[in-house]
Scaffold this active site. Structure first.
Site, PDB file in Angstrom:
ATOM      1  N   ASP A 177      -4.530 -28.423  51.055  1.00  0.00           N
ATOM      2  CA  ASP A 177      -4.441 -29.728  52.079  1.00  0.00           C
ATOM      3  C   ASP A 177      -5.418 -30.560  51.515  1.00  0.00           C
ATOM      4  O   ASP A 177      -6.790 -30.432  51.674  1.00  0.00           O
ATOM      5  CB  ASP A 177      -3.786 -29.550  53.733  1.00  0.00           C
ATOM      6  CG  ASP A 177      -3.447 -30.914  53.760  1.00  0.00           C
ATOM      7  OD1 ASP A 177      -2.038 -29.981  54.168  1.00  0.00           O
ATOM      8  OD2 ASP A 177      -3.702 -31.627  54.080  1.00  0.00           O
ATOM      9  N   GLU A 221       0.552 -34.596  51.177  1.00  0.00           N
ATOM     10  CA  GLU A 221      -0.747 -34.210  50.548  1.00  0.00           C
ATOM     11  C   GLU A 221      -0.814 -32.045  50.601  1.00  0.00           C
ATOM     12  O   GLU A 221      -2.008 -31.868  49.879  1.00  0.00           O
ATOM     13  CB  GLU A 221      -1.645 -34.758  51.099  1.00  0.00           C
ATOM     14  CG  GLU A 221      -2.028 -34.172  52.083  1.00  0.00           C
ATOM     15  CD  GLU A 221      -1.214 -34.716  53.222  1.00  0.00           C
ATOM     16  OE1 GLU A 221      -1.934 -35.350  54.036  1.00  0.00           O
ATOM     17  OE2 GLU A 221      -0.382 -35.662  52.992  1.00  0.00           O
TER      18      GLU A 221
END
Length: 304
Positions: A177, A221
């Site tokens: 992430d 993301e």
């Protein structure tokens, strides 16, 4: 009446496009196209001499479906012809709704049915194959980054966990992430954020991942890498390589260097993992540990 110049150009362009498609199709091997059910739209190339279809995970095309034998049938590519042969299955193999007895040569468009599953035969050189390739690519690919999307990953994850249950082969999952990605979007704009995601996708596809590894954008993301036949130690090394490559890369957008780093979590298939969701949750917990441990680091899942 003679066609106009514009009409002539259109016809010429159409002929050229058709010729190009036929040429491209000739480069594709014969294949089976899944028709209906969870295998609908999936293409299985017949580039091996024998393609075994059945419920066993050792099959070339494994089908976890009731009504199909462990080794149900095989499709043989002899070079001169493609034929299908039943392997003594309980419910039989059908071509165009007729039960076959012995080897049966396949012709363009034939439909093979075993249990509740059907496959359409796409012959070598069939331009129809290109349409399905394009649809598959669009259905399974994240448009921004060019890597696989969440839907494709989830299917691959469940299939991989089932395989490890049966074979005992190692399996690992990496989740990463991007750190402070909201701040990046707020400071430099969403176009800059999209640039980082796209650039990172291209960077990691060139980072030494194997052909059978599954690299996907899970959402926002967050990205995932599924590593078949890979133990936890080897996966940790891959995860650290990914983390470092992101941190070291120069993300230059509009003449500005954009900050980019990732928190990474790793987990592997072992006792307690019954489904793909179980494995994902473990890797996600490891990401959480990396986030709260200072970010830009790799952690692996540990039993509490």
């Amino acid at each position: 009446m003679c066609p106009s110049d514009d009409t002539t150009i259109v016809i010429t362009d159409l002929k050229a496009a058709l010729a190009s498609a036929e040429k491209e199709a000739q480069l594709k091997p014969p294949a089976l196209l899944g028709v209906g059910g969870e295998h609908s739209g999936k293409i299985y190339d017949l580039n091996k001499m024998d393609t075994i279809i059945g419920r066993s995970n050792d099959c070339s095309i494994p089908l976890s479906v009731e009504g199909i034998s462990r080794n149900h049938c095989k499709v043989v590519n002899s070079g001169d012809a493609i034929y299908v042969e039943d392997l003594g299955s309980k419910n039989g193999t059908f071509v165009n709704n007729i039960k076959i007895d012995g080897p049966h040569t396949l012709n363009k468009g034939d439909v093979i049915k075993l249990g509740p599953v059907s496959f359409k035969f796409l012959a070598k050189g069939d331009p129809e194959r290109l349409t399905y390739d394009k649809l598959n690519l669009e259905a399974n690919t994240d448009k921004l980054t060019g890597c696989y999307n969440k839907g494709h990953f989830n299917s691959a994850l469940e299939a991989a966990v089932k395989n490890s249950k049966v074979t005992g082969e190692p399996l690992s999952l990496i989740i990463f992430d991007l750190d402070h990605f909201k701040n990046l979007n707020d400071t430099y704009g969403h176009d800059a954020g999209d640039f980082v995601l796209k650039e990172m996708g291209a960077l990691l596809r060139k980072s030494g991942l194997r052909e059978h590894d599954v690299f996907a954008r899970y959402g926002g993301e967050e990205f995932v890498v599924l590593l078949p036949k890979t133990n936890l130690k080897a996966a940790f090394d891959v995860a650290e390589r990914i983390r470092k490559s992101i941190f070291d890369h120069q993300f230059i957008y509009d003449k500005k260097k954009l900050p980019a780093a990732a928190s990474v979590g790793v987990a592997d298939y072992r006792e307690g993992v019954l489904t793909g969701t179980d494995l994902f949750k473990r890797a996600d917990e490891a990401v959480y540990k990396s986030k709260h441990g200072g970010r830009n680091q790799v952690n692996f899942y540990r039993e509490q």
